[in-house]
Design an enzyme around this catalytic site. Structure first.
Site, short mmCIF file in Angstrom:
data_model
loop_
_atom_site.label_atom_id
_atom_site.label_comp_id
_atom_site.label_asym_id
_atom_site.label_seq_id
_atom_site.Cartn_x
_atom_site.Cartn_y
_atom_site.Cartn_z
N HIS A 72 -3.01 12.87 8.53
CA HIS A 72 -2.18 13.68 7.63
C HIS A 72 -3.05 14.31 6.55
O HIS A 72 -3.84 13.63 5.92
CB HIS A 72 -1.09 12.82 6.98
CG HIS A 72 0.11 12.62 7.86
ND1 HIS A 72 1.35 12.33 7.36
CD2 HIS A 72 0.25 12.68 9.21
CE1 HIS A 72 2.21 12.21 8.36
NE2 HIS A 72 1.56 12.41 9.49
N TYR A 200 7.84 11.71 -0.81
CA TYR A 200 8.14 10.75 -1.87
C TYR A 200 9.09 11.44 -2.84
O TYR A 200 8.76 12.51 -3.36
CB TYR A 200 6.88 10.39 -2.66
CG TYR A 200 5.86 9.55 -1.91
CD1 TYR A 200 5.83 8.16 -2.04
CD2 TYR A 200 4.89 10.14 -1.10
CE1 TYR A 200 4.88 7.38 -1.38
CE2 TYR A 200 3.94 9.37 -0.43
CZ TYR A 200 3.94 8.00 -0.58
OH TYR A 200 3.00 7.23 0.07
N PRO A 292 4.22 -1.21 -3.10
CA PRO A 292 3.87 -0.42 -1.92
C PRO A 292 3.72 1.08 -2.16
O PRO A 292 3.20 1.78 -1.28
CB PRO A 292 5.03 -0.68 -0.95
CG PRO A 292 6.16 -1.10 -1.82
CD PRO A 292 5.57 -1.80 -3.00
N LYS A 296 -1.43 0.97 -0.77
CA LYS A 296 -2.81 0.52 -0.98
C LYS A 296 -3.10 -0.89 -0.47
O LYS A 296 -4.26 -1.31 -0.39
CB LYS A 296 -3.16 0.58 -2.48
CG LYS A 296 -3.24 2.00 -3.02
CD LYS A 296 -4.44 2.73 -2.45
CE LYS A 296 -4.47 4.18 -2.78
NZ LYS A 296 -4.94 5.03 -1.68
N TYR A 384 -5.10 8.79 -3.70
CA TYR A 384 -4.30 8.55 -2.50
C TYR A 384 -5.21 8.42 -1.27
O TYR A 384 -5.00 7.54 -0.43
CB TYR A 384 -3.29 9.68 -2.31
CG TYR A 384 -2.18 9.36 -1.34
CD1 TYR A 384 -1.00 8.75 -1.77
CD2 TYR A 384 -2.30 9.66 0.01
CE1 TYR A 384 0.02 8.44 -0.87
CE2 TYR A 384 -1.29 9.36 0.92
CZ TYR A 384 -0.13 8.76 0.46
OH TYR A 384 0.87 8.46 1.35
C1 PHB Z 1 5.17 3.05 5.18
O1 PHB Z 1 5.08 3.84 6.10
O2 PHB Z 1 5.66 1.92 5.34
C2 PHB Z 1 4.70 3.44 3.83
C3 PHB Z 1 4.06 4.65 3.68
C4 PHB Z 1 3.62 5.06 2.44
C5 PHB Z 1 3.84 4.25 1.35
C6 PHB Z 1 4.45 3.02 1.49
C7 PHB Z 1 4.89 2.61 2.75
O3 PHB Z 1 3.43 4.67 0.13
#
Ligand code: PHB
Ligand code: APR
Length: 389
Positions: A72, A200, A292, A296, A384
Site C-alpha cells: 500500500h 481511518y 493498535p 506498530k 507510519y
Molecule cells: C488491522 O488490519 O487489523 C489494522 C490495520 C491498521 C491498524 C490497526 C489494525 O492501524
C-alpha cells in the site's frame, strides 16, 4: 535438555528470533504454553513496515508474503466530512505491506517445522531461574513430565501476560502505562474491501477503521465502550454502526457478509524499562504494548528481535558483548518513538468525552492543520512507514 538460547513464547517475537538465530547457526528451543492452533487463532493487526518486510525476508520466511501481501502506497484520513490521502510513497519513498499477523505467524511456524529446531507447544508452568548468574535454566511441564532446559540466555518473548517480565524483581524494573477509556470492536469477514486502501476516521460517533487482509477479506473496527460485550453486537448491528461512521461515498458501496471473528480489544500503552536483566532479555509485547492505532505492535516486536539477534550473533561469533550490552537502550529508543506515534494517533482519532468541547476542538484544529500542511503529513507518513532500526 541444553540449548544456547531458550526462547519463551511462540508468537511473532519468539518465532522471528528463532529463525534469525537458526540462520546464524545458534541453537535455540522455543517453549510455548498454548497449542499451535490456539496461537494461530488470535487475530491481530496486519500492516508491516518495510524494515519488518526486510527482516522476514532475511529470516527466510518472506515468500508467501510477497505473493499474497498487498503493498500500500497510502491511506485515507477522514474527519468532519473532509478526506485526505496520506501519500506514504510520495512523502517518504516507502510503502507498507498489508499482510495479516496470522499469516506471518503461519509462515514462521511452517519455516520452523522445516528447519527442525525444537518448539515445545503446551509447555505448562514455565519458570525461569538464575538469569542474574552465568547459567540460567528453565523448568516446565510437558505431557505430564517435569522438564529442565539449561541455556546461555533466556529471551522473554512471552507477551504482555507472560512469566518472564513477571519474574523480574519489582525494584529492577520501572513500568510506564496509560490505559485508554475505550476499546476497539473488530470484525473479520470474507467480503471485498470498501476501499482499496485503509480508511481511518474521526467521527462524532467515535473512531472507525476500514482495514483488510486481502482483496476478499476485510477487517473493520469501531471504537466502543470498555464495558461493552461482543455478544451484544450482532453482525447487523456492527455493520449498521460502521456504515454510519464511514464517509457517505464508501457507505453507499459497503458490502457486508457474515463475520468469521468478532472481538473487543482494550487499548493500552505500556513500556517496562530496562529490557535486560543479566541473561534475560525481554522482546515484543513482553516488554511493551502500543494501542493498535497505526499497527506498530508486530513491527516493534520485529525490530526488538532484530537487535537482540544481532547482539547474540556478536556474542557467539565475535565474542563481543557490545550488542547485548546496548540492546535495551537501542530497542527502547525505537520503542518510545513508536509509543509516541501510537499514542498521538490514538489521541487524535478517538472520541474522549471526558475532555469536553475543548479537547474536541484541539483534535479538530490538529486534523485541520494536518490536512493543510504537507510537512505535517510527512511526519505522519514517516512514522507510519516506520523509523529505521
Ligand atoms: C488491522 O488490519 O487489523 C489494522 C490495520 C491498521 C491498524 C490497526 C489494525 O492501524
Ligand atoms: N510460557 C510460555 N509461553 C507463554 C507464556 C508462558 N508463561 N505466557 C505467554 N506465552 C506465549 C503466548 O501464548 C503467546 O503465544 O507467548 C506468546 C506471546 O506472543 P504475542 O502475545 O503474540 O507477543 P509477541 O510475540 O511479542 O508479538 C507481538 O503480537 O500482541 C501482538 O500487537 C502485538 O503484534 C504484536 C505482536
Amino acid at each position: 535438555m541444553r540449548t544456547q538460547v531458550a526462547i519463551i513464547g511462540a508468537g511473532p517475537s519468539g518465532l522471528i528470533l528463532g529463525a534469525l538465530l537458526h540462520k546464524a547457526g545458534i541453537d535455540n528451543v522455543i517453549l510455548e504454553q498454548r497449542s499451535g492452533d490456539y496461537v494461530l487463532s488470535r487475530i491481530r493487526a496486519g500492516v508491516l513496515e518495510q524494515v519488518c518486510v526486510d527482516l522476514l525476508d532475511e529470516a527466510g520466511v518472506g515468500e508467501r508474503m510477497h505473493k499474497e501481501g498487498l503493498p500500500h502506497d497510502g491511506f485515507d484520513m477522514v474527519f468532519a466530512g473532509e478526506r485526505r490521502r496520506i501519500d506514504l510513497f510520495g512523502l517518504t519513498g516507502k510503502r507498507v505491506m498489508v499482510y495479516g499477523q496470522t499469516e506471518v505467524t503461519r509462515d514462521l511456524m511452517d519455516h520452523r517445522a522445516t528447519i527442525g529446531r525444537p518448539t515445545v507447544y503446551e509447555a505448562e508452568n514455565v519458570r525461569i531461574h538464575d538469569f542474574d548468574g552465568d547459567k540460567p535454566w528453565v523448568t516446565y511441564t510437558h505431557a505430564g513430565r517435569e522438564e529442565r532446559l539449561d541455556c546461555d540466555f533466556i529471551a522473554g518473548c512471552d507477551g504482555f501476560h507472560g512469566v518472564c517480565r513477571a519474574s523480574v524483581p519489582a525494584r529492577a524494573i520501572t513500568h510506564h502505562e496509560k490505559v485508554y477509556p475505550f476499546g476497539w470492536l473488530g470484525l473479520l469477514a470474507d467480503v471485498p474491501p470498501v476501499h482499496h486502501e485503509l480508511i481511518y476516521g474521526h467521527t462524532e460517533r467515535g473512531f472507525m477503521l476500514a482495514s483488510m487482509r486481502s482483496h476478499t477479506r476485510v477487517r473493520y473496527y469501531i471504537q466502543c465502550g470498555l464495558h461493552e460485550k461482543v455478544e451484544d453486537w450482532s453482525d447487523e448491528a456492527f455493520y449498521d454502526e460502521f456504515r454510519r461512521r464511514l464517509p457517505a461515498e464508501d457507505a453507499a458501496r459497503l458490502i457486508t457478509g457474515p463475520s468469521i471473528e468478532k472481538s473487543i480489544a482494550p487499548l493500552r500503552s505500556f513500556v517496562g524499562e530496562p529490557l535486560r536483566f543479566g541473561r534475560l532479555f525481554l522482546a515484543g509485547d513482553a516488554g511493551h504494548i502500543v494501542p493498535p492505532t497505526g499497527a506498530k505492535g508486530l513491527n516493534l516486536a520485529a525490530s526488538d528481535v532484530a537487535l537482540l539477534a544481532r547482539g547474540l550473533v556478536e556474542h557467539y561469533a565475535e565474542r563481543s558483548s557490545a550488542g547485548l550490552d546496548d540492546y535495551s537502550r537501542r530497542a527502547l529508543a525505537r520503542i518510545w518513538k513508536a509509543e509516541r506515534f501510537s499514542w498521538w494517533f490514538t489521541q487524535l482519532m478517538h472520541l474522549f468525552p471526558e475532555t469536553g468541547s475543548f479537547g474536541l476542538k484541539m483534535q479538530m484544529a490538529e486534523l485541520d492543520y494536518l490536512f493543510s500542511s504537507e510537512s505535517a503529513q510527512r511526519v505522519v507518513a514517516e512514522n507510519y512507514v516506520g523509523l529505521p532500526i
